[in-house]
Scaffold this active site. Structure first.
Site, mmCIF file in Angstrom:
data_model
loop_
_atom_site.group_PDB
_atom_site.id
_atom_site.type_symbol
_atom_site.label_atom_id
_atom_site.label_comp_id
_atom_site.label_asym_id
_atom_site.label_seq_id
_atom_site.Cartn_x
_atom_site.Cartn_y
_atom_site.Cartn_z
ATOM 1 C CB SER A 67 -1.000 0.019 1.201
ATOM 2 O OG SER A 67 -1.774 1.018 0.880
ATOM 3 C CG ASP A 213 -4.518 -1.716 0.356
ATOM 4 O OD1 ASP A 213 -3.386 -2.480 0.657
ATOM 5 O OD2 ASP A 213 -4.793 -0.746 0.686
#
Length: 733
Positions: A67, A213
């Protein structure tokens, strides 16, 4: 042996010894793997940690990130220094970053028309498999372009496998829940995939899979650096968000966020359990900083720096000499080169859209010219603003000493046919209140030139049905022809002395055909013929000299319009200007209708000044009552009811002062304002409110702004005749 040979032998021997010593030094020091965890904006703390590693001269042998940690680790492996990263994050406009579309002034005129009628987020695809939707609130267009610029992809495509520092970036396959590790391929695509927060950012399509993610499966990827470079020591930085308290979890959004945090926390615990006593674990104190606080990047980086400095005694043994560290830095540093000269531009991957529709937006990188800094982003955004693509990206390739700019527009998977919706609620808290629900079917790219058919209807107090056919006549869509058919009905009130005397129901059918030219993104010029059939019937009240109990009119003629719009927002701009000139010649009725309007906006910080002037009248003859000019309503002589003033030869203007008091969160465009409006107007030949002679003045105070549902405002207006009105509006006009 001559002297020259001896010198060469000594030099070679020296280089061999130096290389041997360097290799020996590398062999004796432990191999270090750096792990940067995910946490949204909290990940800016990684930059502070890197600053401390730089100060202590601690080299690393590989890096892995998830991320926001994937963003920082990718930039680090690509050769950016911590100082460059800190500066780039601080300069970034994060409010704008999560708005995919370019400024309103950079959108083509056709899309501006659609934006006035429909809620942008309401777009629903109509496919052979049924209705289809966008994968997230934000498509991530500007975010991806920011990544490109950050790692200098405009100078040449950055491939993970070619970076000087081994890198791994983690993503999640949302289809099967598998962990996906990027160890090769496009660096910026990997960074973008790893940051695709489910529901907020649209997934990234990759080899037939949809990636989101990486924090869902491995938020602190410790095992990855152990296998990537056989790290002896792991430096792991955890910036994840803590779980919310049970009493704070109530809304659907908070439940979703908590579920993601629970999944993330579970895999973080598993990863941290693999840490050894010799590893170094850094968890910055990020109390008060949320995953969405991107504007606090400098403060967040400082928090990371403090956390790393607190562990300096454990980090110092990993330090190397100045010369060794300089060698390591030079090895991973990005070597900046002169901007490449483009030899060829390619438009790749299009199936429906004509490549010329993309090429018309390319200004920053033309064949034979070097890439202009920042211009590629503008080109991609202008193309994206056409509304036909999920993303518009690029890659810079070098093949056989030729620099090729490959533009990569991805057509919407939920297109090219759409349902669009609009809504409005309008009330003056007295007698004039209305509501409208709007729906339309929009069929795009009917042919290779980009023809579009829009069929729609409104239900509510002002029902209507309409058809619009728009046909470009050249591949770049500079020229076009257009046909419109519309039938509508609405009530019309007649006022005198600030009292409603009568209410009519007016129906109208309008047919028009026109040809025109798009003047770049500035606006549009068109000319054509329009015919109107109109009928009005008295519903309540009494007729007057100007407005009989019933009327039936048919009239038509040629028209010309020039419509330019360079405002940065549609309804509540903070900069830019717009102008409109419309001329309608109805020679069969002995009159011509002129509309001329100019508006401008200027801001200083959170303060905005808006102004506008407008004229409505006839250059020949007199405007009839059934085609009269009107005044009245919010910011249009606000003390009067909507369209209370009717007549010919109408001039009005306003000056507004506004303070921005709030902005919508990430992914939602718009701001909220408090304002005051000073207005003046004059009706040269009045058909209603005939007692008002010369100039009259109004003023208004209001709260309002541009929201994801369109403009919203609550205001109070007063005029110098003693009348006042309260206004409430929400939706699309």
């Amino acid at each position: 042996m001559n002297i020259r040979s001896v010198v060469q032998s000594l030099v070679l021997a020296g280089l061999f010894v130096a290389a041997s010593l360097t290799h020996a030094a590398e062999a004796t020091r432990p191999r270090i793997g750096l792990v940067l965890g995910g946490g949204g904006a909290r990940g800016a703390a990684h930059i502070g940690v890197l600053e401390v590693l730089e100060q202590l001269r601690v080299p690393v042998d590989c890096v892995a990130g998830t991320s926001m940690g994937g963003l920082v680790s990718g930039a680090f492996a690509a050769g950016l220094s911590p100082a460059e990263m800190r500066s780039a994050l601080a300069k970034a406009d994060w409010d704008d970053m999560f708005q995919d579309y370019p400024a309103y002034s950079e959108i083509n005129y056709r899309n501006k028309v659609l934006a006035k009628k429909f809620i942008p987020a309401s777009e629903t695809g109509v496919t052979s498999k049924g209705l289809s939707y966008q994968g997230g609130v934000v498509a991530g267009e500007k975010i991806k372009l920011f990544f490109n610029r950050l790692v200098h992809s405009d100078q040449g495509e950055r491939k993970i496998e070619l970076l000087p520092l081994p890198l791994s970036i983690i993503a999640t396959d949302i289809g099967n829940g598998d962990k996906v590790v990027f160890r090769d391929g496009s660096l910026t695509r990997a960074m973008r995939a790893s940051m695709s927060v489910p529901g907020l950012l649209a997934p990234v399509d990759y080899n037939g899979h949809k990636l989101v993610d990486g924090g869902l499966v491995d938020n602190v990827p410790i095992d990855e650096v152990r296998s990537r470079c056989q790290a002896d020591i792991v430096i792991a930085v955890n910036v994840g968000s803590p779980l919310m308290k049970a009493e704070d979890v109530g809304s659907l959004l908070s439940v979703t966020v908590q579920m993601v945090n629970i999944l993330t926390e579970q895999n973080v615990r598993q990863s941290l359990a693999t840490l050894k006593p010799t590893d170094i674990y850094i968890k910055p104190d990020l109390e008060g900083i949320t995953a969405g606080d991107f504007k606090k990047s400098s403060e967040t980086a400082d928090r990371g720096k403090l956390a790393a400095e607190a562990l300096a005694e454990r980090l110092k043994p990993l330090s190397v000499s100045e010369s060794e560290y300089a060698t390591w830095v030079n090895k991973i540093a990005y070597a900046r080169t002169a901007p490449p000269v483009i030899d060829e531009v390619q438009i790749a991957g299009l199936k429906r859209v004509n490549p010329a529709a993309v090429e018309r937006h390319l200004r920053g990188a033309l064949p034979g010219e070097s890439v202009k800094e920042g211009e590629l982003d503008k080109d991609m955004l202008r193309a994206y603003g056409d509304g036909w693509y999920e993303t518009v990206d690029y890659e810079m390739l070098t093949t056989r000493d030729r620099n090729i700019l490959r533009v990569l527009p991805v057509e919407k998977s939920w297109g090219p046919d759409y349902l669009r919706f609009g809504i409005n609620l309008d009330s003056d808290f007295k007698e004039d209140s209305s509501y409208t629900l709007r729906a339309a079917y929009d069929k795009t790219w009917i042919n290779s030139l980009g023809a579009e058919l829009l069929v729609g209807a409104d239900i509510g107090n002002a029902p209507s049905i309409g058809l619009n056919y728009y046909q470009p006549i050249d591949p770049a869509q500079r020229y076009f022809v257009e046909t419109n058919l519309n039938y509508s009905g609405r009530s019309f009130n007649v006022y005198q002395n600030n009292e409603k005397l009568a209410q009519y129901w007016r129906t109208a059918g309008v047919a028009s055909v026109s040809a025109g030219m798009n003047v770049g993104l500035l606006g549009q010029v068109r000319a054509g013929y329009r015919r109107t059939w109109q009928e009005a019937k008295l519903e309540t009240g009494v007729p007057s000299a100007f407005f009989p109990s019933s009327s039936n009119e048919s009239y038509g003629g040629g028209f010309l319009t020039l419509d330019f719009d360079q405002k940065n927002q549609l309804y509540f701009p903070s900069s830019g200007w717009s102008s409109r000139l419309g001329y309608f010649d109805v020679s069969e009725k002995g009159y011509s209708r002129l509309l001329a309007e100019l508006q401008g906006a200027y801001s200083i910080g959170d303060y905005v000044i808006n102004s506008g002037v407008r004229y409505q009248g006839s250059l020949r003859g007199k405007l009839p009552t059934y085609d009269a000019g009107t005044l009245g309503g919010f910011l249009n002589m606000s003390g009067f009811a909507r369209n209370e003033l009717n007549g010919d030869d109408i001039t009005n203007g306003n000056l507004r002062f506004e303070k921005i008091i709030g902005r919508f969160p990430m992914g939602l465009r718009g701001d909220l304002r408090a304002g005051i409006s000073l207005e003046a107007g004059k009706v040269g030949t009045p058909y209603t409110e005939t007692q008002i002679k010369g100039w009259t003045r109004s003023a208004a105070i209001y709260l309002g702004g541009e929201t994801p549902l369109g403009p919203v405002y609550l205001g109070y207006g007063y005029n110098d005749t003693g009348a006042s009105s309260v206004y409430l509006f929400l939706g699309t006009p």
